[in-house]
Design a protein around this motif. Structure first.
Motif, PDB file in Angstrom:
ATOM      1  N   GLU A 128      -1.776 -28.627  20.685  1.00 53.74           N
ATOM      2  CA  GLU A 128      -1.523 -28.115  19.339  1.00 53.74           C
ATOM      3  C   GLU A 128      -0.277 -28.763  18.739  1.00 53.74           C
ATOM      4  N   LEU A 129       0.752 -28.960  19.563  1.00 50.51           N
ATOM      5  CA  LEU A 129       1.975 -29.603  19.085  1.00 50.51           C
ATOM      6  C   LEU A 129       1.708 -31.040  18.664  1.00 50.51           C
ATOM      7  N   SER A 130       0.881 -31.744  19.440  1.00 50.43           N
ATOM      8  CA  SER A 130       0.537 -33.120  19.094  1.00 50.43           C
ATOM      9  C   SER A 130      -0.222 -33.190  17.780  1.00 50.43           C
ATOM     10  N   VAL A 131      -1.144 -32.254  17.580  1.00 56.29           N
ATOM     11  CA  VAL A 131      -1.907 -32.229  16.329  1.00 56.29           C
ATOM     12  C   VAL A 131      -0.993 -31.966  15.145  1.00 56.29           C
ATOM     13  N   GLN A 132      -0.100 -30.995  15.289  1.00 54.46           N
ATOM     14  CA  GLN A 132       0.814 -30.669  14.195  1.00 54.46           C
ATOM     15  C   GLN A 132       1.780 -31.817  13.904  1.00 54.46           C
ATOM     16  N   ALA A 133       2.237 -32.503  14.964  1.00 55.68           N
ATOM     17  CA  ALA A 133       3.136 -33.648  14.753  1.00 55.68           C
ATOM     18  C   ALA A 133       2.414 -34.771  14.016  1.00 55.68           C
ATOM     19  N   GLY A 134       1.145 -35.006  14.357  1.00 52.85           N
ATOM     20  CA  GLY A 134       0.377 -36.025  13.660  1.00 52.85           C
ATOM     21  C   GLY A 134       0.183 -35.707  12.193  1.00 52.85           C
ATOM     22  N   LEU A 135       0.023 -34.407  11.888  1.00 51.24           N
ATOM     23  CA  LEU A 135      -0.142 -34.010  10.497  1.00 51.24           C
ATOM     24  C   LEU A 135       1.171 -34.069   9.721  1.00 51.24           C
ATOM     25  N   ALA A 136       2.293 -33.929  10.426  1.00 56.84           N
ATOM     26  CA  ALA A 136       3.588 -33.866   9.747  1.00 56.84           C
ATOM     27  C   ALA A 136       4.140 -35.232   9.382  1.00 56.84           C
ATOM     28  N   ARG A 137       3.677 -36.294  10.024  1.00 59.53           N
ATOM     29  CA  ARG A 137       4.218 -37.623   9.750  1.00 59.53           C
ATOM     30  C   ARG A 137       3.074 -38.593   9.485  1.00 59.53           C
ATOM     31  N   PRO A 138       3.291 -39.547   8.619  1.00 58.56           N
ATOM     32  CA  PRO A 138       2.233 -40.533   8.338  1.00 58.56           C
ATOM     33  C   PRO A 138       2.012 -41.446   9.529  1.00 58.56           C
ATOM     34  N   GLU A 139       0.835 -42.002   9.620  1.00 59.37           N
ATOM     35  CA  GLU A 139       0.511 -42.916  10.703  1.00 59.37           C
ATOM     36  C   GLU A 139       1.294 -44.218  10.540  1.00 59.37           C
ATOM     37  N   ALA A 140       1.831 -44.707  11.666  1.00 56.01           N
ATOM     38  CA  ALA A 140       2.633 -45.935  11.628  1.00 56.01           C
ATOM     39  C   ALA A 140       1.757 -47.127  11.263  1.00 56.01           C
ATOM     40  N   ARG A 141       2.282 -47.994  10.413  1.00 57.33           N
ATOM     41  CA  ARG A 141       1.556 -49.188  10.011  1.00 57.33           C
ATOM     42  C   ARG A 141       1.568 -50.205  11.146  1.00 57.33           C
ATOM     43  N   THR A 142       0.412 -50.788  11.421  1.00 51.93           N
ATOM     44  CA  THR A 142       0.280 -51.754  12.502  1.00 51.93           C
ATOM     45  C   THR A 142       0.686 -53.145  12.038  1.00 51.93           C
ATOM     46  N   LEU A 143       0.808 -54.054  13.004  1.00 50.70           N
ATOM     47  CA  LEU A 143       1.114 -55.451  12.697  1.00 50.70           C
ATOM     48  C   LEU A 143       0.039 -56.046  11.803  1.00 50.70           C
ATOM     49  N   GLN A 144      -1.213 -55.749  12.075  1.00 47.10           N
ATOM     50  CA  GLN A 144      -2.311 -56.283  11.271  1.00 47.10           C
ATOM     51  C   GLN A 144      -2.212 -55.812   9.823  1.00 47.10           C
ATOM     52  N   GLN A 145      -1.928 -54.542   9.610  1.00 52.50           N
ATOM     53  CA  GLN A 145      -1.807 -54.016   8.248  1.00 52.50           C
ATOM     54  C   GLN A 145      -0.623 -54.633   7.516  1.00 52.50           C
ATOM     55  N   ASP A 146       0.496 -54.789   8.213  1.00 53.62           N
ATOM     56  CA  ASP A 146       1.676 -55.369   7.559  1.00 53.62           C
ATOM     57  C   ASP A 146       1.471 -56.842   7.222  1.00 53.62           C
ATOM     58  N   LEU A 147       0.780 -57.587   8.080  1.00 52.67           N
ATOM     59  CA  LEU A 147       0.514 -58.994   7.784  1.00 52.67           C
ATOM     60  C   LEU A 147      -0.506 -59.133   6.655  1.00 52.67           C
ATOM     61  N   ALA A 148      -1.433 -58.182   6.548  1.00 55.27           N
ATOM     62  CA  ALA A 148      -2.366 -58.199   5.418  1.00 55.27           C
ATOM     63  C   ALA A 148      -1.613 -58.012   4.103  1.00 55.27           C
ATOM     64  N   ALA A 149      -0.638 -57.079   4.088  1.00 52.87           N
ATOM     65  CA  ALA A 149       0.186 -56.883   2.892  1.00 52.87           C
ATOM     66  C   ALA A 149       1.068 -58.107   2.626  1.00 52.87           C
ATOM     67  N   LEU A 150       1.518 -58.766   3.695  1.00 55.78           N
ATOM     68  CA  LEU A 150       2.330 -59.975   3.532  1.00 55.78           C
ATOM     69  C   LEU A 150       1.527 -61.071   2.843  1.00 55.78           C
ATOM     70  N   TYR A 151       0.267 -61.252   3.254  1.00 54.53           N
ATOM     71  CA  TYR A 151      -0.570 -62.275   2.626  1.00 54.53           C
ATOM     72  C   TYR A 151      -0.876 -61.916   1.168  1.00 54.53           C
ATOM     73  N   GLN A 152      -1.043 -60.645   0.905  1.00 51.49           N
ATOM     74  CA  GLN A 152      -1.372 -60.225  -0.462  1.00 51.49           C
ATOM     75  C   GLN A 152      -0.185 -60.384  -1.406  1.00 51.49           C
ATOM     76  N   HIS A 153       1.020 -59.993  -0.965  1.00 50.23           N
ATOM     77  CA  HIS A 153       2.189 -59.979  -1.851  1.00 50.23           C
ATOM     78  C   HIS A 153       3.041 -61.242  -1.754  1.00 50.23           C
ATOM     79  N   LYS A 154       2.802 -62.103  -0.767  1.00 45.88           N
ATOM     80  CA  LYS A 154       3.478 -63.404  -0.671  1.00 45.88           C
ATOM     81  C   LYS A 154       4.994 -63.281  -0.531  1.00 45.88           C
ATOM     82  N   TYR A 155       5.478 -62.416   0.349  1.00 44.29           N
ATOM     83  CA  TYR A 155       6.915 -62.304   0.571  1.00 44.29           C
ATOM     84  C   TYR A 155       7.413 -63.523   1.346  1.00 44.29           C
TER      85      TYR A 155
END
Length: 399
Positions: free
Chosen positions: A113-140
């Motif tokens: 129950e604590l694990s479920v509540q902790a997952g609901l209380a914080r957003p899911e961490a962005r993965t390397l794949q997601q961050d690199l997808a944003a990097l390609y899109q925004h061209k930083y």
């Protein structure tokens, strides 16, 4: 300096040379028979015409009774099997052992129950794949411009070299920052949209769904023959972290509370992958692409340098960017842990540098003053957690 071009839509679907992954959302709809005004709805049968009200009531009652019997039998059967198994298991146990088992079950349920509540209380961490997808899109922090069919694609040299043998050979002859590289692709039918999807794959490990031609096996084979077949994204980024080829930034640490000018330059041209060059021991190599993709703190710092024009000077002098960090906020002992997590999405506390108290972090010095000796792994993990919050690096904070 690269010329920003309109980016193509990026979405993650089938893998290049792998299995396709499709996500579907099913939306259920409920239907209720319409009720007539001023009366009850009537049930019609194609075979027997209209049922009498008495027959309808009798059939409904019989069906409900049968349903209740089935449910009762199913419940009682399951309950009997479970209880019999538990009795057989606990028949030879001592009362204290049974109480310990009950406490174990209750503790497990509370942790779940604590694990479920902790997952609901914080957003899911962005993965390397997601961050690199944003990097390609925004061209930083791009450092090379690919020109294909009169379209400019700003990109990151280190990622292309680490992921694709074709670009490793091509870019070795253009080591300068912001170089414009004209591409001559021999694959038949390759256009700007397909080329954008190919770059998207190199950044994310997945092919964009906007170009259905990339799902064709024959097209994938032709692309593999010309560009080569990359390893997995995780393996290539891990190799990039270990060798730091085409690094374009240096992390330096200052023990002073007031930082020195952080925009100096040192070291050899970042196009070289050799590790034998003379670089101060306290400085660590890194890639601005990865730093800006994983941490808004580093991204804002590097973007501010671009706006002030200092990036142009570094590109002209062919020198990497030195980023000076205050060691009282980001201790050097955690630098390898932070960089390793940025490239691999893994938190490895064995990479924490063990040094003398004079060269340690502020937390270590405070611990020695308080008479507690060296910091424990738990204390180091908590200090890393606060550093991750400062850097806005969610994967490190939740890792």
């Amino acid at each position: 300096m690269g010329v920003n071009a309109s980016s193509y839509p990026n979405s993650c679907s089938p893998r290049f040379g792998g299995h396709s992954q499709t996500q579907q959302t099913f939306i259920g709809t409920s239907y209720a028979p319409s009720q007539g005004y001023g009366g009850e709805s009537k049930l019609y049968s194609l075979e027997h015409g209209m049922d009498k009200p008495q027959d309808k009531k009798k059939k409904s009652s019989s069906l409900a009774t049968l349903k209740r019997r089935f449910i009762k039998r199913r419940k009682s059967g399951r309950s009997a099997d479970h209880s019999r198994q538990m009795r057989e298991l606990l028949s030879g146990w001592d009362v204290r052992d049974v109480n310990a088992l009950v406490e174990e079950y209750e503790g497990t349920a509370a942790l779940k129950e604590l694990s479920v509540q902790a997952g609901l209380a914080r957003p899911e961490a962005r993965t390397l794949q997601q961050d690199l997808a944003a990097l390609y899109q925004h061209k930083y922090c791009t450092d090379v411009d690919l020109i294909f069919q009169d379209v400019c694609f700003p990109a990151h040299r280190a990622i292309l070299v680490a992921r694709c043998p074709f670009f490793k050979t091509l870019l070795s002859s253009s080591p300068g920052f912001g170089a414009e590289v004209l591409l001559d692709v021999g694959t038949a039918g390759m256009d700007a949209a397909m080329f954008s999807s190919l770059l998207h794959y190199l950044y994310t490990g997945e092919l964009g769904a906007e170009d259905a031609r990339l799902q064709n096996v024959d097209v994938l084979l032709r692309l593999s023959e010309e560009f080569g077949t990359p390893n997995t994204l995780e393996a290539d980024m891990r190799n990039l972290c270990e060798h730091m080829c085409y690094y374009d930034s240096l992390l330096s640490f200052s023990s002073d509370s007031e930082l020195v000018e952080p925009f100096g330059a040192t070291g050899p041209p970042p196009g070289s992958s050799s590790v034998s060059h003379s670089i101060p021991e306290e400085e660590l190599r890194a890639h601005k692409a990865v730093l800006s993709a994983r941490s808004p703190f580093f991204r804002n710092l590097l973007q501010r340098r671009i706006r002030t024009g200092e990036e142009i000077t570094e590109r002209t002098l062919q020198t990497p960017t030195r980023i000076v960090l205050d060691e009282s906020i980001i201790p050097k002992k955690y630098a390898c842990v932070i960089l390793h997590c940025m490239y691999t999405d893994a938190v490895d506390l064995s990479l924490v540098l063990r040094s003398s108290p004079s060269a340690g972090s502020l937390g270590e010095v405070q611990a020695l003053v308080a008479g507690r000796g060296c910091m424990s792994r738990a204390e180091e993990a908590m200090e890393l957690y606060h550093i991750a919050l400062f850097l806005e690096f969610s994967m490190l904070a939740q890792g």
